[in-house]
Design an enzyme around this catalytic site. Structure first.
Site, PDB file in Angstrom:
ATOM      1  N   CYS A  84      50.391  47.615  26.973  1.00 23.54           N
ATOM      2  CA  CYS A  84      50.344  46.243  26.458  1.00 23.54           C
ATOM      3  C   CYS A  84      51.648  45.644  25.943  1.00 23.54           C
ATOM      4  O   CYS A  84      51.873  44.456  26.139  1.00 23.54           O
ATOM      5  CB  CYS A  84      49.269  46.156  25.388  1.00 23.54           C
ATOM      6  SG  CYS A  84      47.628  46.373  26.123  1.00 23.54           S
TER       7      CYS A  84
ATOM      8  N   THR B 195      43.319  40.538  26.243  1.00 24.42           N
ATOM      9  CA  THR B 195      44.467  39.791  25.753  1.00 24.42           C
ATOM     10  C   THR B 195      44.837  38.757  26.818  1.00 24.42           C
ATOM     11  O   THR B 195      45.077  39.115  27.970  1.00 24.42           O
ATOM     12  CB  THR B 195      45.647  40.753  25.507  1.00 24.42           C
ATOM     13  OG1 THR B 195      45.202  41.753  24.582  1.00 24.42           O
ATOM     14  CG2 THR B 195      46.853  40.030  24.958  1.00 24.42           C
TER      15      THR B 195
HETATM   16  P1  NAD Z   1      41.308  49.018  31.405  1.00 28.42           P
HETATM   17  O1  NAD Z   1      42.030  48.839  32.670  1.00 28.42           O
HETATM   18  O2  NAD Z   1      41.208  50.373  30.784  1.00 28.42           O
HETATM   19  O3  NAD Z   1      39.786  48.491  31.580  1.00 28.42           O
HETATM   20  C1  NAD Z   1      39.444  47.304  32.204  1.00 28.42           C
HETATM   21  C2  NAD Z   1      38.183  47.533  33.015  1.00 28.42           C
HETATM   22  O4  NAD Z   1      37.713  46.283  33.535  1.00 28.42           O
HETATM   23  C3  NAD Z   1      38.372  48.461  34.233  1.00 28.42           C
HETATM   24  O5  NAD Z   1      37.537  49.595  34.102  1.00 28.42           O
HETATM   25  C4  NAD Z   1      38.007  47.571  35.427  1.00 28.42           C
HETATM   26  O6  NAD Z   1      37.336  48.268  36.457  1.00 28.42           O
HETATM   27  C5  NAD Z   1      37.093  46.558  34.785  1.00 28.42           C
HETATM   28  N1  NAD Z   1      36.937  45.329  35.558  1.00 28.42           N
HETATM   29  C6  NAD Z   1      37.900  44.564  36.142  1.00 28.42           C
HETATM   30  N2  NAD Z   1      37.345  43.508  36.764  1.00 28.42           N
HETATM   31  C7  NAD Z   1      36.003  43.588  36.574  1.00 28.42           C
HETATM   32  C8  NAD Z   1      34.905  42.776  36.961  1.00 28.42           C
HETATM   33  N3  NAD Z   1      35.057  41.663  37.680  1.00 28.42           N
HETATM   34  N4  NAD Z   1      33.663  43.164  36.584  1.00 28.42           N
HETATM   35  C9  NAD Z   1      33.478  44.294  35.860  1.00 28.42           C
HETATM   36  N5  NAD Z   1      34.486  45.090  35.458  1.00 28.42           N
HETATM   37  C10 NAD Z   1      35.738  44.748  35.809  1.00 28.42           C
HETATM   38  O7  NAD Z   1      41.936  47.986  30.385  1.00 28.42           O
HETATM   39  P2  NAD Z   1      41.994  48.090  28.789  1.00 28.42           P
HETATM   40  O8  NAD Z   1      43.124  48.968  28.381  1.00 28.42           O
HETATM   41  O9  NAD Z   1      40.631  48.358  28.260  1.00 28.42           O
HETATM   42  O10 NAD Z   1      42.409  46.601  28.424  1.00 28.42           O
HETATM   43  C11 NAD Z   1      41.511  45.519  28.576  1.00 28.42           C
HETATM   44  C12 NAD Z   1      42.105  44.301  27.896  1.00 28.42           C
HETATM   45  O11 NAD Z   1      42.246  44.564  26.501  1.00 28.42           O
HETATM   46  C13 NAD Z   1      43.510  43.922  28.387  1.00 28.42           C
HETATM   47  O12 NAD Z   1      43.620  42.525  28.367  1.00 28.42           O
HETATM   48  C14 NAD Z   1      44.420  44.528  27.345  1.00 28.42           C
HETATM   49  O13 NAD Z   1      45.614  43.798  27.225  1.00 28.42           O
HETATM   50  C15 NAD Z   1      43.609  44.386  26.087  1.00 28.42           C
HETATM   51  N6  NAD Z   1      43.885  45.384  25.034  1.00 28.42           N
HETATM   52  C16 NAD Z   1      44.067  46.699  25.358  1.00 28.42           C
HETATM   53  C17 NAD Z   1      44.278  47.638  24.340  1.00 28.42           C
HETATM   54  C18 NAD Z   1      44.481  49.095  24.641  1.00 28.42           C
HETATM   55  O14 NAD Z   1      44.746  49.847  23.718  1.00 28.42           O
HETATM   56  N7  NAD Z   1      44.366  49.555  25.875  1.00 28.42           N
HETATM   57  C19 NAD Z   1      44.266  47.228  23.004  1.00 28.42           C
HETATM   58  C20 NAD Z   1      44.062  45.878  22.718  1.00 28.42           C
HETATM   59  C21 NAD Z   1      43.860  44.962  23.748  1.00 28.42           C
HETATM   60  C1  UGA Z   2      49.494  48.696  20.482  1.00 29.02           C
HETATM   61  C2  UGA Z   2      49.245  48.035  19.128  1.00 29.02           C
HETATM   62  O1  UGA Z   2      49.646  48.947  18.088  1.00 29.02           O
HETATM   63  C3  UGA Z   2      47.773  47.684  18.947  1.00 29.02           C
HETATM   64  O2  UGA Z   2      47.587  46.977  17.729  1.00 29.02           O
HETATM   65  C4  UGA Z   2      47.342  46.805  20.121  1.00 29.02           C
HETATM   66  O3  UGA Z   2      45.968  46.502  20.018  1.00 29.02           O
HETATM   67  C5  UGA Z   2      47.618  47.507  21.420  1.00 29.02           C
HETATM   68  O4  UGA Z   2      49.032  47.833  21.506  1.00 29.02           O
HETATM   69  C6  UGA Z   2      47.302  46.689  22.627  1.00 29.02           C
HETATM   70  O5  UGA Z   2      47.272  45.487  22.565  1.00 29.02           O
HETATM   71  O6  UGA Z   2      47.142  47.344  23.654  1.00 29.02           O
HETATM   72  P1  UGA Z   2      49.173  51.124  21.491  1.00 29.02           P
HETATM   73  O7  UGA Z   2      50.080  50.621  22.556  1.00 29.02           O
HETATM   74  O8  UGA Z   2      47.900  51.770  21.878  1.00 29.02           O
HETATM   75  O9  UGA Z   2      48.789  49.921  20.498  1.00 29.02           O
HETATM   76  O10 UGA Z   2      49.949  52.189  20.582  1.00 29.02           O
HETATM   77  P2  UGA Z   2      51.097  52.036  19.458  1.00 29.02           P
HETATM   78  O11 UGA Z   2      50.772  52.971  18.373  1.00 29.02           O
HETATM   79  O12 UGA Z   2      51.338  50.645  19.088  1.00 29.02           O
HETATM   80  O13 UGA Z   2      52.378  52.620  20.205  1.00 29.02           O
HETATM   81  C7  UGA Z   2      52.996  51.908  21.254  1.00 29.02           C
HETATM   82  C8  UGA Z   2      54.285  52.609  21.649  1.00 29.02           C
HETATM   83  O14 UGA Z   2      55.278  52.465  20.643  1.00 29.02           O
HETATM   84  C9  UGA Z   2      54.134  54.120  21.874  1.00 29.02           C
HETATM   85  O15 UGA Z   2      54.889  54.502  22.990  1.00 29.02           O
HETATM   86  C10 UGA Z   2      54.694  54.709  20.609  1.00 29.02           C
HETATM   87  O16 UGA Z   2      55.174  56.020  20.764  1.00 29.02           O
HETATM   88  C11 UGA Z   2      55.817  53.730  20.297  1.00 29.02           C
HETATM   89  N1  UGA Z   2      56.216  53.711  18.882  1.00 29.02           N
HETATM   90  C12 UGA Z   2      55.347  53.323  17.933  1.00 29.02           C
HETATM   91  C13 UGA Z   2      57.518  54.055  18.544  1.00 29.02           C
HETATM   92  O17 UGA Z   2      58.346  54.407  19.410  1.00 29.02           O
HETATM   93  N2  UGA Z   2      57.887  54.013  17.221  1.00 29.02           N
HETATM   94  C14 UGA Z   2      57.026  53.619  16.241  1.00 29.02           C
HETATM   95  O18 UGA Z   2      57.435  53.582  15.059  1.00 29.02           O
HETATM   96  C15 UGA Z   2      55.726  53.276  16.613  1.00 29.02           C
END
Ligand code: NAD
Ligand code: UGA
Length: 461
Positions: A278, A134
């Protein structure tokens, strides 16, 4: 390990919560592609290669096992894998900046930029580079600059393919997404690259759910989707405070408004507050961008979503202290759940961190219980060392406690024997249901004083 000879090579840089599951889904549905996931974190890669995956996500191990070492590989060898790849997803972390200009709001793009430079350094032929992380809107322009200002004669086509999966439901979200979004430049090469990515997702996702747009819309839509989702939670949480003053019931209000098709019933569960890596980070990022464009009212509007969330967390713990006769010093308080939501071990930005810290500040004796998140909780609360007890078994955690606070909506907490728990606790025994998941009338009958979100309390005094 010998890799299959194929001409469709996908690489993902970043083996985290997004990189691992998304690439497993692509490998599963696109057997003719060879998918490799690399990371600088060797321990993480080793865990992906084992049966103890680095993240807990229901159903994920089954998917990984079907494709691992067939067409899905995990590696720490970044340079060679970049060299070989045709399509590179960048899925590194983009946390909130903690230093310098924009500290506390802007996205920290150092990992992302380092990756872009590594791609440039190691590449020997044209590639498609996909922003999976993101990122702030207009990042693709910087990506373009870094990659395409080269004297190697290589062209990099930058696409934006933000990820919408939620933790705890990642496997199902990837299997049946509401939509997949692919943004590209609207040039000939941009549209051709866009088509290649569409073709990959079309292996299992109905074509009408694959949405295409220009690259800026795709980047911005990701931030906006998270902002809207978080806004719904802050909206319902703000009303929960009003319910507590007026004897209205937040569940009834949510049900009544949610039946209006224009409002919709999802994401209206009042809670102790939203957590996760996030929502806060992406809204802060949106706020920072708006401020940068001089759109101060827009920035303030979205910032209020975070302010209400902080208010909700604060008000929850303040109520705990107040009703426990204005002191928790020396009292044992069992926290049921530490993960930011159920079915994950992730604790990033979990409201439980705030609640635990506040209670410790007040000299409470905190016992943390959670089926999956204890290792992360220990890390979050490292500074408190021996002062915190970690106990995965909720029955043991509650023994001798004055209060229980439900901070994560794990299903197992709904079916515990609360009579047995009550009998093992100090009296008066308090229960604070920060997720509104328990049978409050039954708890009250057992003898608990019950405090919940958005409904009047049930007290024996
Ligand atoms: P994360 O921290 O779990 O994973 C990121 C990984 O990238 C780490 O393991 C880190 O070691 C690695 N990394 C960093 N720099 C690097 C490099 N130069 N070369 C190789 N590896 C490297 O993060 P995440 O939760 O997977 O999130 C990644 C992105 O996706 C973020 O921008 C986040 O906002 C977005 N996102 C996350 C979620 C979610 O549910 N966690 C959902 C949608 C979008
Ligand atoms: C959220 C979005 O739902 C995903 O679409 C997105 O990709 C992601 O962020 C991201 O960019 O990382 P996530 O944070 O994994 O996903 O989980 P959610 O289910 O969205 O819950 C987020 C938080 O809101 C939790 O703490 C949950 O307990 C809380 N929540 C959710 C509430 O308090 N009430 C609700 O009705 C729903």
């Amino acid at each position: 390990m010998a890799h299959k000879k194929v001409d469709k090579r996908i690489l993902c840089i970043g083996a985290g919560y997004v990189g691992g599951p998304t690439m497993a889904a692509i490998a599963l549905h696109c057997p003719e592609y060879e998918v490799t996931v690399v990371d600088i974190n060797a321990a993480r890669i080793a865990a992906w290669q084992s049966d103890e995956l680095p993240i807990y996500e229901p159903g994920l191990l089954d998917v990984v096992k079907k494709v691992r070492d067939k067409n899905l590989f995990f590696s720490t060898e970044i340079e060679n894998n970049i060299k070989n790849a045709d399509i590179i997803f960048v899925s590194v972390n983009t946390p909130t900046k903690t230093f310098g200009e924009g500290a506390g709001k802007a996205a920290d793009l150092q990992y992302w930029e380092k990756t872009a430079r590594e791609i440039l350094r190691a590449s020997e032929h044209d590639k498609i580079v996909v922003e999976k992380s993101t990122l702030p809107v207009r990042t693709a322009k910087a990506m373009d600059r870094i990659l395409n200002d080269n004297n190697k004669g290589i062209h990099f086509e930058v696409l934006s393919n933000p990820e919408f999966l939620a933790e705890g439901t990642a496997v199902a979200d990837l299997e049946h997404p509401d939509r997949v979004l692919i943004g590209s430049h609207e040039s000939e090469t941009g549209l051709a690259a866009r088509k290649k990515l569409v073709d990959i997702f079309a292996h299992w996702i109905p074509r009408e759910r694959i949405v295409t747009s220009n690259v800026w819309s795709a980047e911005l839509s990701k931030l906006v989707a998270n902002a809207f989702l978080a806004q719904r939670i802050s909206s319902i949480n703000s009303i929960s405070a009003l319910c507590e003053k007026t004897e209205a019931n937040i569940s009834e209000v949510a049900h009544a408004i949610g039946m209006d098709g224009r409002i919709g019933s999802k994401f209206l569960n009042a809670s102790v507050g939203f957590g996760g890596s996030c929502f806060k980070k992406d809204i802060l990022n949106l706020v920072y961008i708006a401020e940068n464009y001089g759109l101060h009212e827009v920035a303030q509007y979205w910032e209020s979503v975070i302010k209400i969330n902080e208010y909700q967390e604060r008000r929850f713990v303040q109520q705990m202290i107040k009703v426990m006769f204005n002191t928790v010093a020396g009292k044992k308080i069992a926290l049921f759940g530490f993960a930011f939501k159920k079915d994950t071990g992730d604790t990033r930005e979990s409201p439980a961190i705030f609640v635990a810290k506040k209670l410790i500040e007040e000299k409470g004796m905190v016992i943390v219980s959670d089926p999956k998140a204890i290792p992360n909780a220990k890390n979050d609360l490292l500074e408190f060392g021996e002062n915190i007890v970690y106990e995965p078994d909720p029955y043991k955690a509650a023994q001798g406690a004055h209060a229980i606070a439900i901070l994560t909506e794990w299903d197992m907490y709904k079916t515990l024997d609360y009579k047995r728990i009550y009998d093992s606790m100090e009296t008066p025994a308090f229960i604070f249901d920060g997720r509104n998941i328990l049978d409050h009338d039954r708890l009250f009958e057992i003898g608990f004083s019950v405090f919940r979100i958005g409904r009047p309390s049930l007290t024996h005094f």
